[in-house]
Design an enzyme around this catalytic site. Structure first.
Site, PDB file in Angstrom:
ATOM      1  N   HIS A  34      34.727  37.735  24.115  1.00 27.04           N
ATOM      2  CA  HIS A  34      34.847  39.068  23.518  1.00 27.04           C
ATOM      3  C   HIS A  34      35.717  39.031  22.268  1.00 27.04           C
ATOM      4  O   HIS A  34      35.414  39.682  21.269  1.00 27.04           O
ATOM      5  CB  HIS A  34      35.410  40.061  24.547  1.00 27.04           C
ATOM      6  CG  HIS A  34      34.372  40.543  25.509  1.00 27.04           C
ATOM      7  ND1 HIS A  34      33.997  39.822  26.623  1.00 27.04           N
ATOM      8  CD2 HIS A  34      33.608  41.663  25.514  1.00 27.04           C
ATOM      9  CE1 HIS A  34      33.057  40.495  27.274  1.00 27.04           C
ATOM     10  NE2 HIS A  34      32.798  41.605  26.626  1.00 27.04           N
TER      11      HIS A  34
ATOM     12  N   LYS B 107      35.244  43.903  37.576  1.00 28.51           N
ATOM     13  CA  LYS B 107      35.996  44.522  38.660  1.00 28.51           C
ATOM     14  C   LYS B 107      37.196  45.271  38.108  1.00 28.51           C
ATOM     15  O   LYS B 107      37.690  44.951  37.029  1.00 28.51           O
ATOM     16  CB  LYS B 107      36.454  43.472  39.670  1.00 28.51           C
ATOM     17  CG  LYS B 107      37.594  42.594  39.172  1.00 28.51           C
ATOM     18  CD  LYS B 107      38.274  41.869  40.310  1.00 28.51           C
ATOM     19  CE  LYS B 107      39.180  40.743  39.800  1.00 28.51           C
ATOM     20  NZ  LYS B 107      40.571  41.185  39.599  1.00 28.51           N
TER      21      LYS B 107
END
Lengths: 190, 298
Positions: A38, A102
């Site tokens: 990212h 998560k």
């Protein structure tokens, strides 16, 4: 709970139909991408694969090579909140439709889901064997220079179990649970 | 590997088995509390679903001899060594076992240069693995291994009291600080969690002691009744917060809380909290004179 089967690449219509609390089983191509990937995209490097309609999985798997083939030994989700500064950009610039992770993500991502038609899918943290069992093939890998856990792995998943915890309508289970638990703990303060 | 009669080879086999077992087999005390948590959740809820998956994962990891969690974490080694034991030889053998375990896939490649981002590829580098040696009066070696994942390590917290919202330098302030850490962690540390807490110490020894609390059995009784009561209060209140497994909402937010204390300097009052995920990987062995495993400690 009725289970909604979904196949990647995801369409905007399929994503928009999902609501917080839905249980989904995902089948098809999923790409791993976590902190370093990212960051690299944020710095301007184009992704190594076409991400339109794709699902990104926040995961740093355990991979070993057996007889010249990559085998996935363990592959549960990693904490998604670290991608909060970047995820909305990947939605805007590269057209992803789903994020698996998560712990949930924050307001930038929630806003991105709404604006660009994306959904956050919560896998069960720590359940690396249940997840790995649904990864039937490892078809390739990019950005291995980032190290194996940070590389972009091309996974093929079959009936990968996830729960929608952030939808494309502004709904977030994480916001709700945080607000409720803050209130509950305030009344329990010593 | 083939000749287990020589101490070095036997030690290598024992250490590899300790690493394999820690990564793949959840200790019995943790399995019991996870199962109790599952039973406490409402059938059909997201919380019950999450803990159902967790229980299935525990069974599968053991059966397949594969890591419970892909983040095989920081490698934390705690030893009790008899007088005169060769620490250097032990560390050399342990590092060799770590490299082998990484190749097999019991451990993920988890040692990354903090500046260049380069992964060492074999779990060995400055600070990894992390050894904590203690000399003791026993005549044999005990080794406890903890694999602590990054997700739960990231939600650890250290508070300096007094704190404007949480209170002063007393047990109320301590309790509020711990519960604030639970609130902020939500589901990000893969709850239900187990807390290791240290009251006092300095910034380094406080965190160090908080991790050592996690070497205790989940259901043990604190030798200090005041701290024992605080442990119970924290678990009770956390489980009334509604955060639940994975932060999905539910009745099981903490499986346990273990609290210790260290003396502090008058100016400092730290509360250091290490959050451990449900995938609480810690195992331990006692070694015989030849380096073989004579007993499992958990």
């Amino acid at each position: 709970m009725p289970i909604i089967p979904l196949t990647t690449p995801l369409t905007e219509d399929a994503v928009r139909a999902l609501k917080v609390g839905d249980t989904v089983e995902l089948t098809g191509r999923v790409y791993t991408g976590r902190d370093a990937a990212h960051h690299r995209m944020h710095e301007g490097t184009p992704p190594p694969v076409d991400l339109h309609g794709a699902v990104i999985y926040h995961c740093g798997p355990v991979m070993v090579q057996e007889n010249g083939r990559w085998v996935c030994k363990a592959a549960g989700p990693t904490t998604s909140s670290r991608e909060e500064p970047y995820q909305w950009e990947v939605m805007r610039d590269h057209g992803i439709r789903g994020v698996i992770g998560k712990g949930g993500m924050g307001p930038k991502t929630l806003d991105g889901c709404k604006k660009y038609g994306c959904v956050y899918l919560h896998a069960i943290g720590g359940a690396a064997q249940i997840c790995a069992e649904r990864i039937t093939r490892v078809d390739g890998v990019d950005w291995m220079d980032l190290g194996s856990p940070e590389a972009v792995w091309h996974l093929w998943v079959v009936k990968f179990p996830v729960i929608v915890t952030m939808d494309s309508h502004g709904g977030s289970l994480h916001q709700q649970v945080y607000a409720d638990s803050a209130k509950a703990l305030a009344t329990l303060k010593a | 590997m083939t000749d287990t009669a020589t101490p070095d080879a036997a030690l290598g086999v024992s250490l590899l088995e300790l690493i394999r077992s820690t990564s793949c087999v959840l200790p019995a005390d943790v399995v019991t509390t996870v199962a109790a948590g599952r039973a406490a959740e409402t059938a059909g809820s997201n919380a019950a679903y999450a803990l159902g998956v967790v229980c299935d994962n525990i069974t599968m990891a053991k059966a397949k001899s594969q890591p419970l969690c892909q983040d095989t974490g920081s490698i934390l080694v705690y030893t009790n060594l008899p007088r005169g034991y060769d620490v250097h030889a032990f560390e050399t053998a342990f590092i060799a076992a770590v490299k082998q375990a990484t190749k097999i896939g019991y451990l993920r490649q988890n040692s990354v240069d903090a500046v260049t981002g380069k992964n060492s590829g074999d779990n060995v580098g400055p600070g990894t693995p992390n050894f904590h040696h203690h000399q003791w009066d026993g005549d044999h070696v005990e080794i406890r291994l903890m694999l602590k994942g990054g997700g739960c390590e990231n939600v650890g917290a250290q508070y300096s009291l007094p704190h404007p919202d949480l209170g002063g330098r007393d047990l109320k302030g301590v309790e509020n600080a711990i519960l604030d850490a639970v609130l902020k962690a939500q589901g990000q540390g893969c709850g239900p969690g187990i807390l290791g807490v240290c009251i006092g110490g300095d910034r380094a020894t406080g965190y160090g002691n908080s991790k050592e609390q996690l070497l205790r059995l989940i259901d043990d009784a604190n030798s200090d009744p005041v701290l024992g009561d605080l442990e119970k209060r924290v678990v009770d209140k956390a489980n009334r917060s509604g955060i639940g497994p994975m932060g999905f909402g539910g009745a099981t937010t903490l499986l346990g809380c273990k609290i210790g204390k260290l003396n502090r300097v008058p100016a400092s009052f730290f509360v250091s909290i290490s959050y451990m995920c449900w995938a609480f990987r810690r195992q331990g062995v006692a070694l015989d004179a030849a380096g073989g495993i004579s007993r499992w400690l958990y």
